[in-house]
Design an enzyme around this catalytic site. Sequence first.
Site, PDB file in Angstrom:
ATOM      1  N   ARG A   1      -1.909  -8.122  10.216  1.00  0.00           N
ATOM      2  CA  ARG A   1      -1.742  -8.883   8.979  1.00  0.00           C
ATOM      3  C   ARG A   1      -1.407 -10.323   9.325  1.00  0.00           C
ATOM      4  O   ARG A   1      -0.657 -10.597  10.256  1.00  0.00           O
ATOM      5  CB  ARG A   1      -0.608  -8.223   8.198  1.00  0.00           C
ATOM      6  CG  ARG A   1      -0.154  -8.946   6.986  1.00  0.00           C
ATOM      7  CD  ARG A   1       0.627  -8.016   6.083  1.00  0.00           C
ATOM      8  NE  ARG A   1       2.009  -7.832   6.526  1.00  0.00           N
ATOM      9  CZ  ARG A   1       2.882  -7.069   5.869  1.00  0.00           C
ATOM     10  NH1 ARG A   1       2.518  -6.391   4.795  1.00  0.00           N
ATOM     11  NH2 ARG A   1       4.113  -6.949   6.306  1.00  0.00           N
TER      12      ARG A   1
ATOM     13  N   ASP B   1      12.335  -7.003  -1.161  1.00  0.00           N
ATOM     14  CA  ASP B   1      11.840  -7.103   0.223  1.00  0.00           C
ATOM     15  C   ASP B   1      10.325  -7.290   0.241  1.00  0.00           C
ATOM     16  O   ASP B   1       9.744  -7.548   1.295  1.00  0.00           O
ATOM     17  CB  ASP B   1      12.225  -5.860   1.040  1.00  0.00           C
ATOM     18  CG  ASP B   1      11.847  -4.559   0.349  1.00  0.00           C
ATOM     19  OD1 ASP B   1      12.284  -4.348  -0.801  1.00  0.00           O
ATOM     20  OD2 ASP B   1      11.099  -3.767   0.936  1.00  0.00           O
TER      21      ASP B   1
HETATM   22  P1  AMP Z   1       7.469  -0.634   2.021  1.00  0.00           P
HETATM   23  O1  AMP Z   1       7.610   0.416   0.980  1.00  0.00           O
HETATM   24  O2  AMP Z   1       6.192  -0.553   2.794  1.00  0.00           O
HETATM   25  O3  AMP Z   1       7.757  -2.001   1.495  1.00  0.00           O
HETATM   26  O4  AMP Z   1       8.601  -0.308   3.099  1.00  0.00           O
HETATM   27  C1  AMP Z   1       9.967  -0.263   2.801  1.00  0.00           C
HETATM   28  C2  AMP Z   1      10.750  -0.087   4.071  1.00  0.00           C
HETATM   29  O5  AMP Z   1      10.451   1.160   4.693  1.00  0.00           O
HETATM   30  C3  AMP Z   1      10.521  -1.128   5.130  1.00  0.00           C
HETATM   31  O6  AMP Z   1      11.716  -1.323   5.793  1.00  0.00           O
HETATM   32  C4  AMP Z   1       9.490  -0.484   6.022  1.00  0.00           C
HETATM   33  O7  AMP Z   1       9.473  -1.023   7.329  1.00  0.00           O
HETATM   34  C5  AMP Z   1       9.973   0.951   6.021  1.00  0.00           C
HETATM   35  N1  AMP Z   1       8.915   1.922   6.309  1.00  0.00           N
HETATM   36  C6  AMP Z   1       7.890   2.252   5.484  1.00  0.00           C
HETATM   37  N2  AMP Z   1       7.126   3.192   6.059  1.00  0.00           N
HETATM   38  C7  AMP Z   1       7.651   3.469   7.267  1.00  0.00           C
HETATM   39  C8  AMP Z   1       7.316   4.366   8.333  1.00  0.00           C
HETATM   40  N3  AMP Z   1       6.267   5.186   8.274  1.00  0.00           N
HETATM   41  N4  AMP Z   1       8.107   4.343   9.425  1.00  0.00           N
HETATM   42  C9  AMP Z   1       9.170   3.544   9.500  1.00  0.00           C
HETATM   43  N5  AMP Z   1       9.547   2.690   8.544  1.00  0.00           N
HETATM   44  C10 AMP Z   1       8.798   2.647   7.425  1.00  0.00           C
HETATM   45 MG    MG Z   2       7.651  -3.811   2.230  1.00  0.00          MG
END
Ligand code: AMP
Ligand code: MG
Length: 515
Positions: free
Chosen positions: A186, A262
């Site tokens: 990205r 975030d």
């Molecule tokens: P997101 O919903 O993608 O914005 O992610 C929210 C948080 O969860 C962030 O801190 C991401 O890095 C973490 N996260 C999402 N999916 C994973 C995964 N498969 N493994 C580790 N961390 C994750």
């Molecule tokens: Mg995120």
Amino acid sequence: MNACNAASQPVATIPAFHFDNSFARELPGFFVARRPAIVPAPRLLYFNRTLADELALDLGSLDDQAKAAVFAGNVVPEGAEPLAQAYAGHQFGGFSPQLGDGRALLLGEVIDRHGHRRDIAFKGSGRTPFARGGDGKAAVGPMLREVLVSESMHALGIPTTRALAVAATGEDVYRERVLPGAVLTRVAASHIRVGTFQFFAARGDVESVRKLAAYTIWRHDPALADADEPFLELLRNVAERQAALIAQWMNVGFIHGVMNTDNMAISGETIDYGPCAFMEAYDPAAVFSSIDLHGRYAFANQPNIAGWNLARFAEALLPVLSEDPERAIASATDVLAAFPERYRRHLLRGQRMKLGLRRGDAGDDSSDAALVDDWLALLHGASVDFTLAWRRLADAAAGDEAPLRALFADPRTLDSWLARWRERCAAEDGDATIESTTSGLARAETMRTVNPIIIARNHRVEEALAAASDDADLGPFERLLEAISSPYRETSAVATYAEPAPAAVTACYRTFCGT
Ligand code: AMP
Ligand code: MG
């Protein structure tokens, strides 16, 4: 926090990226250094040559195999300093003091051909200390989905992170079912989020908030460096960028789906394509995300949520806005209170252009806003496709109302509105302060430059992802990507991508976070 885990593979000498890593250099303590996980069988699924060129990358000598090794994380290019950023965030309104890059890594920054600093980052490159219970991985489907939606947004002229590459890893990823794994590369103006400020503010670490704010100004708002109140001006600029961004979302029917703090970038780019979708039949209450049970991030709620997120940003900045807490609150409140009007101005400007009015800032605001609201009420009442309705309005400007009328079960409901709209256009044509026009044909041509015919429609996206993920067939993905890359060009070759999904499909459509 700035401890490096032992490198599990040599750093390859691929001098393809001319990194200049200001985040790693300036902000120790804001991240954890980490290497991407080694994966068994890298294979390049997608590579954005135009973007690579814009970033001045020297990848010409690498074949697809070598590129796959780089973009799956097996070969870390020279000059990269991979790191996982710390951040916090309000998720669906509840505060998590520590989120951070659980499965993402910033490789480094490059200066693009326009002189802009851009982050190059992986998503799905393995666990980091922020991974909590997650596996650190990503699946092919959601990563190609990010490519399609973010590249569609870019083609529509909306600020967004971009997709440079997707490499399959050859690894299984375990979700509700077993899925093929992938890493997305990205590109972003930066990955600084509202939540990055919240991380330090929540710990009472005012010096880190100040340092981050100063870095952000250096990076995104250098003109503020000598301002009397640079951090207050930063808040104002961020509010302005969000107002402009959300107005653009609303004018193309984009639903982000997970507008947590975030996932709000300080740069003003759309970031984090999870359960997002473009709306088809116009419905302000539209929500597709399977996890958004109460419609917090429903289409029409997005401007309010942006304002709410900005309030969280302002709170994080308060201690550095002024030594006098009351003064800090008063000046932050002024900025926040001005946000709805700021947003409405951007929205109306965009809507006027969509209506075929040549000056976004000329006219009576309340009567023009009423004209648009009544138009949207017509679309809502008849469940008309948002994108096609605007596009067919351009045909009406050119003298052919039939395609627009055909979208309505009872086209007579359009009559009085169309008469008002024509009157408004005629009034503009008669306005001596505006450079004179123009025929209906010319108006229609201009309208077609702001009202797209091709968006990344949900059923087409799903069809492309299913073929890629289940059958390893990238054909539908590549054809769809090509169609969405020219969203304003209407040709018979892309006609099928302009068609809405059958209503029954849309009614049941749910998007998933893909984590
Ligand atoms: P997101 O919903 O993608 O914005 O992610 C929210 C948080 O969860 C962030 O801190 C991401 O890095 C973490 N996260 C999402 N999916 C994973 C995964 N498969 N493994 C580790 N961390 C994750
Ligand atoms: Mg995120």
